[in-house]
Scaffold this active site. Structure first.
Site, PDB file in Angstrom:
ATOM      1  N   ASN A   6       0.764  -1.286  -0.124  1.00 53.59           N
ATOM      2  CA  ASN A   6      -0.074   0.015   0.062  1.00 53.59           C
ATOM      3  C   ASN A   6       0.761   1.253   0.027  1.00 53.59           C
ATOM      4  O   ASN A   6       0.363   2.087  -0.378  1.00 53.59           O
ATOM      5  CB  ASN A   6      -1.012   0.005   1.171  1.00 53.59           C
ATOM      6  CG  ASN A   6      -2.030  -1.044   1.264  1.00 53.59           C
ATOM      7  OD1 ASN A   6      -1.402  -2.209   1.392  1.00 53.59           O
ATOM      8  ND2 ASN A   6      -3.185  -0.806   1.261  1.00 53.59           N
ATOM      9  N   VAL A  29       0.014   6.689  -0.911  1.00 53.41           N
ATOM     10  CA  VAL A  29      -0.618   5.600  -0.058  1.00 53.41           C
ATOM     11  C   VAL A  29      -2.021   5.064  -0.812  1.00 53.41           C
ATOM     12  O   VAL A  29      -2.986   5.896  -0.935  1.00 53.41           O
ATOM     13  CB  VAL A  29      -1.232   6.392   1.183  1.00 53.41           C
ATOM     14  CG1 VAL A  29      -1.923   5.199   2.141  1.00 53.41           C
ATOM     15  CG2 VAL A  29       0.224   6.797   1.976  1.00 53.41           C
ATOM     16  N   CYS A  30      -1.938   3.685  -0.852  1.00 53.13           N
ATOM     17  CA  CYS A  30      -2.925   3.064  -1.662  1.00 53.13           C
ATOM     18  C   CYS A  30      -4.046   2.629  -0.840  1.00 53.13           C
ATOM     19  O   CYS A  30      -3.746   1.716  -0.171  1.00 53.13           O
ATOM     20  CB  CYS A  30      -2.595   2.194  -2.760  1.00 53.13           C
ATOM     21  SG  CYS A  30      -3.829   1.723  -3.982  1.00 53.13           S
ATOM     22  N   LEU A  31      -5.401   3.197  -0.843  1.00 49.70           N
ATOM     23  CA  LEU A  31      -6.219   2.820   0.140  1.00 49.70           C
ATOM     24  C   LEU A  31      -7.452   3.149  -0.365  1.00 49.70           C
ATOM     25  O   LEU A  31      -7.807   4.193  -0.847  1.00 49.70           O
ATOM     26  CB  LEU A  31      -6.106   3.333   1.604  1.00 49.70           C
ATOM     27  CG  LEU A  31      -6.774   2.762   2.819  1.00 49.70           C
ATOM     28  CD1 LEU A  31      -6.046   1.407   2.787  1.00 49.70           C
ATOM     29  CD2 LEU A  31      -6.339   3.602   4.007  1.00 49.70           C
TER      30      LEU A  31
END
Length: 864
Positions: free
Chosen positions: A691, A698-700
């Site tokens: 993530n 930030v991958c979310l």
């Protein structure tokens, strides 16, 4: 039908999408319906499979009733393992040879003609080009995205009409057939068409080539299928390479006439398989046999529609240890959809990723921007892999002479896989489609027309495919059939996105439904769309897990303009970080002056530009953070920049991030909370979680940086900053980060997951240690004393954990976790320990002086 090759039949152990099966595992195949193509698992029964038969029908089969005959979907560049050694080394496919058995079927699905031993170059699909195929127009390389078909329909009285764009019209066929839509079409010469009340207008408006429409027409037969137009996404050119801006500005139109294009190669997903319709090219009767054999003669008669009834595939594999296996049966090779960054293959270009280069990175990063550089810069050594021992995770590397790189080998070395990374600037791999600028082509070469080529409009000496990586060079077979050896900087690798993910600008095209899955890992069958095997992607959705681990109770019903208190509580149920009483002297929430190194300090959305409602919303968020932050998360808000926050969190016990510190900068846009905050991670160029990117991304789903739906995505009514930071600590920085990768959850408990999860966690642990060293050298402003104090107290426990891992133990008493203590892992860790001892000693950490590293093994003790 064709008798199965008994040596090639393997009883069920592993089954993969599009495997060719025999339904009579104990005897030879006697009927064309005795075999089929695997589509997917059925329901919750892992031993039941949906299978496509040659007549287009779907049947369900049990594992005990089948045997694997062939695996024709293997392709050059695919990562594979040995079916007989699932825990052993892996390899890459370097060559594929598939021979076909094709049949002509009558209306009762009985073969009237059988042709064996046909190479794939000896057949052509009914639709000559498939979505995903690579085509050339002049000096431009493109990918087919969509194909428009015209069909001719013949009626009993000899009348013929032409229906344009037939696949988009509701034409009913007398036979309900399932098929793979990327490689096949519902229409083929001989397909019976039914005229209904709903479809009659289609034929009334059709172009009548002979005769005319009559209301009493009920049936017809397709006699011709022809490509009328193509949508093409242009991805490279001989003049501009793969530079995206120039491609978008100068590329030809997306809509193309098929006659203006030259076929280059197929998409890897377009392998030949059972039930594919095709035409034979260049065949003649063999008088000595009832079957036909492939020859080079040519027939002027319209070719009959044939159907693939059998495939026989042999592959060449290059294994990690450098050995090569030639002409192996496809059934003894298992395709691997998932791997990890510690797997390398002979010929791959790598860069030195050891911590020795981190000092330079820290020094180079002090430029006033606060941004983190990405590892793998030209300051690090570049080399290529000669071999790898997968068990020990040791790699033999030939290093090139130092910058400016001259591509001459300076020395060979044996290093830990943890101290390497793939060279991001030279990522060429087996099977890649590559281009070189015409200025780099030494001399023109003659055009060689491919079997499916529309026209040879130009020399294809500038576009090719990688056939080998050897001794630091790249061997390429060019489109004109010449082969040459080049250096990696002389070519550009064409992007390998699935065709549904390609974009073009000058036409309105149907939007592919590909947000939530990777279409490269799906098997689709028309006549009922069937999604196939496992998938993979670069991003992760953890909000579903968040619901299970974090309870949020909120009251957002008050008016935005009121002074009503906004209450929210968060309870972390599992995987919590362990609080340290000595941290109580630091406020978990504090309002201070803004930090000049904040990632978003220069943003134009400063202060209270969001208005009075925005200010009150932020004040409510502050109150929630002040009252409800977990004991191991610390936040600075800024009195002069209410839109900014800085967060630091302690890695949770039982994870590879235990005792580490992780910094995030947040920015609240003026439209907050209608949109989520922006979040930047201080990575120092290290990718320690799926993530968290080296770039700081930030991958979310909660941040709307990855697809999701419902409670998975940001909701202005219920989402909060507290929810974001708790999710980052408890769900992103978790105990099995490998499974954070989208599509990897299905690997939990599976052999393919286990072989990758432990090494990934080991690497995450090493990168957490390196992050600690970066933080001590270049601490984010406002937390200098916090960072020093944390490692003064926890430094000796960090070193105790390292010592236990070096001795191949599991230091559970310190909240650590089991890791793969391979030789490569321990060598990489042994390099870090003296650096940690020195750093912790410098800040006055107690109990560090007794830690010394004695390496019980040396890299040269392992034969790679």
């Amino acid at each position: 039908m064709v008798a199965a090759d008994e040596e090639g039949v393997r009883t069920y152990t592993d089954l993969y999408s599009l495997d060719l099966l025999s339904f009579t595992p104990e005897r030879a195949i006697s009927r064309v319906l005795d075999c089929g193509l695997v589509l997917q698992l059925t329901g919750d029964d892992a031993d039941t499979f949906t299978v496509l038969r040659i007549d287009g029908s779907l049947v369900m089969k049990k594992a005990d009733d089948i045997a694997v005959m062939d695996r024709s979907t293997l392709y050059v560049g695919q990562i594979v393992g040995s079916a007989s050694d699932k825990g052993g080394q892996i390899g890459v496919v370097t060559g594929v040879t598939t021979m076909l058995g094709v049949v002509q079927l009558n209306s009762r699905c009985q073969p009237t003609k059988v042709v064996m031993g046909v190479p794939t170059a000896g057949v052509r699909r009914v639709r000559a080009l498939s979505p995903g195929d690579y085509v050339v127009s002049g000096q431009w390389l493109g990918r087919v995205v969509e194909v428009s078909l015209d069909i001719d329909v013949l009626f009993d009285d000899g009348a013929v009409c032409r229906v344009t764009d037939a696949e988009w019209k509701k034409i009913e066929l007398a036979e309900d057939r399932n098929y793979r839509p990327q490689t096949n079409t519902a229409f083929y010469p001989g397909a019976p068409v039914v005229i209904t009340r709903d479809s009659s207008d289609i034929f009334i408006d059709a172009q009548w080539l002979n005769g005319q429409w009559k209301p009493d027409r009920q049936e017809g037969k397709v006699t011709k299928v022809e490509m009328a137009g193509l949508l093409v996404c242009w991805i490279a050119s001989a003049e501009h390479g793969i530079e995206q801006r120039l491609l978008q500005e100068l590329a030809p139109l997306a809509y193309q006439n098929p006659g203006d294009l030259t076929y280059f190669c197929s998409d890897p997903d377009c392998a030949w398989a059972l039930a594919d319709h095709c035409f034979l090219i260049n065949t003649q009767e063999n008088n000595d046999h009832d079957e036909q054999q492939y020859t080079s003669s040519e027939s002027t008669a319209p070719p009959p529609t044939m159907t693939v009834g059998n495939t026989n595939t042999l592959v060449d594999v290059l294994w990690q240890d450098g050995t090569r296996q030639h002409m192996a049966r496809s059934t003894v090779i298992n395709p691997l959809s998932f791997t990890n960054e510690l797997n390398f293959f002979p010929g791959q270009y790598v860069v030195d990723n050891s911590p020795a280069g981190d000092d330079f990175i820290d020094a180079a990063a002090v430029d006033g921007t606060g941004d983190d550089p990405v590892c793998g810069s030209t300051t690090r050594r570049i080399g290529f892999v000669k071999s790898q021992t997968s068990k020990d995770q040791m790699v033999k590397v030939s290093w090139f002479k130092a910058a400016p790189i001259c591509w001459e080998v300076e020395c060979d070395d044996i290093v830990s896989a943890y101290d390497l990374r793939r060279d991001p600037d030279h990522s060429v791999f087996y099977g890649d489609v590559v281009v070189r600028l015409l200025s780099n082509v030494s001399e023109s070469t003659p055009v060689v027309q491919q079997p499916q080529a529309m026209s040879a409009s130009s020399s294809l000496s500038w576009v090719g495919r990688v056939v080998d990586l050897r001794d630091g060079h790249v061997q390429v077979e060019w489109g004109d059939s010449s082969t040459s050896t080049v250096l990696p900087h002389e070519i550009s690798v064409v992007h390998k996105e699935h065709y549904t993910q390609l974009e073009w600008a000058d036409v309105d095209a149907p939007q592919a439904d590909n947000e939530q899955h990777d279409p490269e890992d799906a098997t689709e069958v028309e006549g009922g769309m069937v999604d196939g095997s496992v998938g993979s992607a670069d991003e992760v959705d953890v909000l579903t897990a968040a619901i299970q681990n974090v309870e949020v109770q909120e009251d957002l019903n008050g008016d935005d303009d009121s002074d009503e208190e906004y209450d929210q509580t968060v309870m972390i149920k599992s995987g919590d970080a362990i609080a340290d009483d000595d941290l109580s002297k630091f406020q978990r929430f504090n309002v201070v002056k803004s930090h000049p190194d904040h990632h978003y300090i220069d943003t134009t959305h400063e202060g209270s530009s969001g208005g009075r409602r925005w200010v009150k919303t932020v004040q409510k968020e502050w109150k929630i953070l002040e009252n409800s932050l977990p004991e191991t998360i610390y936040v600075h808000a800024f009195e002069d920049r209410m839109d900014l926050l800085r967060v630091v969190m302690v890695g949770a016990s039982g994870t590879p991030y235990h005792d580490g510190l992780f910094f995030f900068d947040l920015q609240l846009p003026p439209s907050y909370p209608a949109v989520p905050p922006q979040v930047f991670y201080h990575s120092f160029g290290l990718r320690l979680n799926p993530n968290l990117y080296e770039s700081g991304r930030v991958c979310l789903s909660l941040l709307n940086t990855f697809g999701g739906e419902g409670t998975e995505v940001w909701s202005p009514a219920i989402s909060s900053i507290l929810q974001v930071v708790v999710s980052l600590q408890a769900l992103v920085l978790n105990d099995q980060p490998y499974y954070n990768e989208a599509g990897y959850q299905g690997l939990v408990g599976m052999p393919e997951g286990r072989r990758n999860a432990l090494p990934y966690s080991g690497n995450a642990f090493l990168l957490t240690l390196r992050t600690a060293l970066h933080l001590l050298r270049r601490t984010p402003k406002g937390f200098e004393e916090f960072v020093r104090d944390h490692f003064r107290r926890r430094g000796r426990y960090v070193l105790d954990t390292c010592q236990a891992y070096l001795l191949e133990g599991v230091p559970a008493d310190n909240g650590s976790m089991e890791l793969s203590c391979s030789l490569g892992f321990r060598i990489a860790l042994a390099k870090l320990v003296p650096m940690l001892v020195a750093a912790f000693t410098d800040i006055g950490a107690q109990g560090c002086d007794h830690h010394t590293v004695t390496s019980h093994h040396h890299p040269t003790d392992v034969l790679v």
